[in-house]
Scaffold this motif. Structure first.
Motif, short mmCIF file in Angstrom:
data_model
loop_
_atom_site.label_atom_id
_atom_site.label_comp_id
_atom_site.label_asym_id
_atom_site.label_seq_id
_atom_site.Cartn_x
_atom_site.Cartn_y
_atom_site.Cartn_z
N PHE A 118 32.05 13.09 35.60
CA PHE A 118 32.22 14.50 35.22
C PHE A 118 31.02 15.35 35.62
O PHE A 118 31.14 16.33 36.35
N LEU B 45 41.29 13.03 33.59
CA LEU B 45 41.35 12.40 32.27
C LEU B 45 41.91 10.98 32.40
O LEU B 45 41.42 10.03 31.78
N PHE B 46 42.95 10.85 33.21
CA PHE B 46 43.60 9.56 33.37
C PHE B 46 42.65 8.54 34.00
O PHE B 46 42.52 7.42 33.51
N LEU C 222 43.11 18.20 36.33
CA LEU C 222 42.45 17.86 35.07
C LEU C 222 43.10 16.63 34.45
O LEU C 222 42.43 15.76 33.90
N GLY C 223 44.44 16.56 34.56
CA GLY C 223 45.15 15.40 34.04
C GLY C 223 44.75 14.13 34.75
O GLY C 223 44.49 13.10 34.12
N VAL C 224 44.65 14.19 36.09
CA VAL C 224 44.25 13.02 36.86
C VAL C 224 42.86 12.57 36.46
O VAL C 224 42.58 11.38 36.28
N ASN D 70 39.82 7.28 31.71
CA ASN D 70 40.24 6.37 30.65
C ASN D 70 40.85 5.10 31.18
O ASN D 70 40.79 4.06 30.53
N ALA D 71 41.45 5.18 32.39
CA ALA D 71 41.98 3.96 32.98
C ALA D 71 40.83 3.00 33.29
O ALA D 71 40.92 1.80 33.02
N LEU E 293 37.97 2.97 31.81
CA LEU E 293 37.47 2.52 30.51
C LEU E 293 38.34 1.39 29.96
O LEU E 293 37.85 0.40 29.43
N LEU E 294 39.64 1.54 30.14
CA LEU E 294 40.58 0.53 29.64
C LEU E 294 40.39 -0.79 30.39
O LEU E 294 40.37 -1.86 29.80
N LEU E 295 40.24 -0.68 31.72
CA LEU E 295 40.20 -1.90 32.53
C LEU E 295 38.85 -2.59 32.41
O LEU E 295 38.77 -3.82 32.38
N LEU F 207 46.20 8.58 47.41
CA LEU F 207 47.24 8.36 46.39
C LEU F 207 47.31 9.55 45.42
O LEU F 207 48.39 10.02 45.07
#
Lengths: 509, 305
Positions: free
Chosen positions: B233, B114-115, B110-112, B118-119, B121-123, B88
């Protein structure tokens, strides 16, 4: 947007360039296109063709570019000069200082990445080097308080020297390998600083605390020049602004000199540049050292403003933000870099305030739809989303799903408007998480759709986005910040890899 | 000697995990010349999938299926889930950028990263999840060589990663897909002209690479117990170090590099200090880069103009 000739980049890799002194082929040998040899006019004009007259955005841009350069630069400068006069809140001034520091860093990174095309993933470590060097020379940590006119140049020189040492391998390494070495240099810097609170020196038996480890160094004294001691955010704001202006003037000069053009030639194609007798290695080192020096200078100011330095500042998130700023604006373009820096340093601040972030989210969502789609279709899509929201509300209420009343989950103007439209279930976290996963899935599906189906699906996507934002994301602002930045990077790269203000590279195959 | 042996075992375990992560970096780099900085986070997601499969099967204290079945299910689910996630990511974040300047996919990666961090972490929240392997594998089990005790999980990790590597080597060297992969790695345009479906090769490569990372995630959970959303990381960085030390793009190099970095870290932790372990492996990387810029087993690049 820099005001210089848009064909400059193309010309510097072709033959007739002042760098090499080579006159280029004579007029009789080839029909030279106005863009330079080997450049397909049609390809070169690609961007102008695609952006010309398309929607509201292009018209605004066109209007702005028609203004004289003095107005285009003077107007923002005036705004920034008057900012501290109008604003008295220390918090806002501090944001201004941070913005200025960020702009300085972005300008420095722009020299390395935008001009010379060197992928420096350890840039933030230079920022840290400058900050730590200044902090060590003017705090109680080592018991030295050197005057500013000694400590700042010393810190900048030290950072430049480190930059030189790190960049030496860049003579042998190219592209990704340089990125790797610098990335690890950045990591080594952080590890060294963290482990530097117990260094065993040969002279003494006890380990010596140099960098303060995870606690960092506090009590750093401020700048003090010509009898004037900088204190408070207002004075540092002007200091940073001064350096930004100097740097912008200097860099716009340099980018038009032989050296600037040679840098950009290296960035475009080092091999071709070398063939044009550009001393690639020397200029690479120079770009690296200049970038490091600028980062070091910003570091000294940062340490002074912050009155302390902590290793965690100089880590990956900062690097990502900086790269985002440079890429967002369009690497190689000075106004682009400044605007990118402004966006990337203000965005996290705005997202920190729940009310502002909501406003930003809705304005962004609607503006995005209006900006991209033609007005009629945009209106239809928005109307469809509104209808969908009410529809879902009615259906779920009829089914009898337990919900939160508007007063329980909203405040402010947007909340009042949304209260009747958005359905907020009682188990907020659970449904928020489910919707978050669904949103990701639907974005993935949406990106694979074609034609009309996309338009039909868009209201669903928008409703889902609003739902996720209001129900889940607005409760965790720090996470949201990171998520927004991460996904913005991906979307931006896909939509405009050359950045908002960058020129598309002309590939000649 | 006893201490040395114990560190050796630790190093081998850690090394095989790093080798699996490094293989992912190397495969993707070989095929696309892309530094997939989101790889470490795919590994983290794999560890989480393994954890939730374990919880779903009754949890560490009272599994509803035999333990070996549970562990197998954890590995399979994590590999499958991570593999799909990798595919994906490729489709969404890298494919549109295939012909962009080099820096664009790097920023996107790098954006993926980070996403994803945090995703998760959110879930799932910031709580560190505990695999609690000791609940169903008694501490005293396993066997000893002299005074060196080897617990069964470590054996499982080493054996399983060797098996996975052998399968991968066979896949790359003996199958039609592997041949396509090598062809694309060698020269993408020529491969297209020879009728190789590059997109299919890339998708399969991402699936394999991410599945290996997912397996590595479960392994780390089983041996070192704790998984958190930020584990990706540093582990990603170590795996990346291993890939580069071995010579990025070379499958054998990734294995050698992984073992080397694992051993280096274990001995640095044991004999010097845990703080310096990361530092030493990074310094080792830069030293290797300076002496042999293409890594230990990497081919030297011949650039044709």
């Amino acid at each position: 947007m820099t005001g210089d000739d848009p064909t400059e980049g193309a010309r510097s890799i072709s033959g007739s360039d002042p760098i090499s002194g080579d006159p280029g082929p004579g007029p009789g040998t080839l029909a030279v296109s106005p863009l330079g040899i080997g450049t397909d006019e049609w390809v070169a004009q690609h961007e102008t063709r695609t952006t010309a007259g398309n929607g509201l955005g292009a018209r605004v841009t066109l209007l702005w570019t028609k203004l004289p350069a003095a107005v285009r630069w003077g107007l923002p400068l005036l705004v920034f000069l008057l900012f501290p006069v109008v604003v008295s809140s220390g918090y806002l001034l501090r944001i201004g200082v941070n913005l200025g520091l960020f702009a300085l860093l972005a300008l420095g990174l722009n020299v390395v990445v935008g001009y010379a095309g060197l992928l420096d993933l350890g840039f933030v470590a230079f920022y840290g080097c400058g900050a730590y060097a200044y902090a060590l020379l003017s705090s109680d940590q080592l018991g030295v308080h050197l005057p500013t006119w000694v400590s700042v140049p010393a810190a900048v020189l030290f950072t430049g020297l480190i930059g030189l040492l790190v960049s030496l391998p860049s003579r042998r390494l190219s592209g990704d390998y340089l990125a790797i070495v610098t990335l690890f240099f950045g990591q080594i810097f952080t590890e060294l600083v963290l482990a530097g609170d117990a260094v065993s020196l040969p002279g003494s038996s006890d380990p010596v605390d140099i960098t303060g480890g995870a606690n960092g160094i506090s009590g750093v004294s401020g700048w003090s020049l010509f009898g004037f001691t900088f204190s408070g955010n207002r004075s540092y704001y002007y200091l940073v602004l001064f350096f930004v202006v100097i740097l912008v003037l200097g860099l716009s000069r340099i980018s038009r000199t032989r050296m600037g053009r040679a840098w950009r030639a290296i960035g475009e194609d080092p091999l071709a540049a070398a063939a044009m007798t550009i001393r690639v290695n020397r200029l690479k080192l120079l770009a690296f050292v200049v970038g490091a020096g600028i980062a070091g200078l910003s570091g000294t100011i940062f340490a002074a403003v912050q009155v302390g330095v902590y290793a965690s500042t100089f880590d990956l998130p900062m690097l990502i933000l900086l790269y985002a700023a440079v890429i967002l604006g369009g690497s190689g373009s000075l106004p682009g870099t400044l605007i990118g820096a402004a966006i990337m340093s203000l965005l996290p601040e705005v997202l920190r305030q729940p009310n502002y972030s909501e406003l930003l989210f809705f304005v962004g969502l609607i503006a995005g739809v209006v900006w991209i789609l033609r007005p009629k279709i945009a209106a239809l899509v928005i109307a469809g989303t509104v209808a969908l929201g009410f529809g879902i509300n009615v259906v779920l209420l009829a089914v009898g799903v337990p919900y939160l009343s508007a007063d329980e989950w909203t405040k402010g103007v947007i909340g009042q408007l949304l209260g009747r439209w958005l359905f907020v279930p009682q188990e907020r976290l659970l449904w928020g998480n489910v919707a978050f996963v669904l949103l990701i899935a639907s974005v993935a599906v949406f990106s694979r759709m074609r034609g009309r189906a996309k338009l039909w699906f868009l209201p669903v996507l928008l409703w889902l986005a609003v739902f996720v934002w209001m129900v889940r994301l607005s409760t965790e602002s720090s996470l949201t910040r990171q998520l927004v930045i991460g996904s913005t990077l991906v979307v931006l790269m896909i939509a405009r890899p050359q950045g908002l203000f960058g020129r598309q590279r002309v590939e000649v195959l | 000697m006893e201490f040395f042996g114990q560190q050796l075992v630790n190093g081998l375990t850690l090394g095989s995990v790093y080798a699996l992560i490094a293989l992912g970096y190397t495969l993707i780099y070989g095929v696309l010349q892309l530094l997939n900085f989101a790889h470490g986070d795919v590994y983290m997601v794999g560890a989480f999938i393994g954890f939730f499969v374990m919880i779903g099967l009754g949890g560490p204290a009272a599994p509803i299926v035999p333990v070996w079945l549970m562990i197998m299910a954890m590995f399979l689910a994590a590999m499958l889930g991570s593999g799909i996630l990798g595919v994906l990511i490729e489709q969404f974040a890298y494919r549109p950028l295939r012909n962009s300047p080099r820096i664009a996919p790097l920023i996107s990666a790098l954006g993926v990263s980070l996403f994803l961090q945090n995703a998760v972490l959110l879930l799932f929240g910031p709580r560190i999840r505990d695999y609690a392997t000791t609940e169903y594998i008694p501490i005293g089990s396993g066997f000893s060589i002299g005074a060196i005790r080897i617990d069964p999980m470590r054996i499982l990790v080493v054996v399983l990663s060797v098996i996975l590597m052998l399968v991968l080597v066979r896949l790359v060297n003996r199958t039609r897909f592997g041949r396509g992969m090598r062809a694309v790695a060698f020269d993408r345009e020529a491969a297209v002209m020879m009728g190789i479906d590059v997109n299919r090769v890339v998708v399969l490569t991402f699936f394999c690479a991410s599945a290996l990372a997912g397996a590595a995630g479960v392994m780390v959970g089983l041996v070192f117990f704790n998984v958190s959303n930020f584990m990706g990381f540093l582990a990603g960085l170590k795996g990346f170090t291993a890939a580069v030390v071995g010579g990025i793009g070379s499958v054998g190099g990734a294995m050698v590099g992984g073992l080397l970095i694992g051993l280096l870290e274990a001995f640095a932790t044991g004999y010097l200090s845990a703080n310096l372990a990361n530092l030493i492996s990074f310094v080792a990387l830069i030293a290797v880069m300076l002496v042999k810029p293409r890594g230990l087993l990497g081919r030297s690049a011949i650039v044709k103009v």
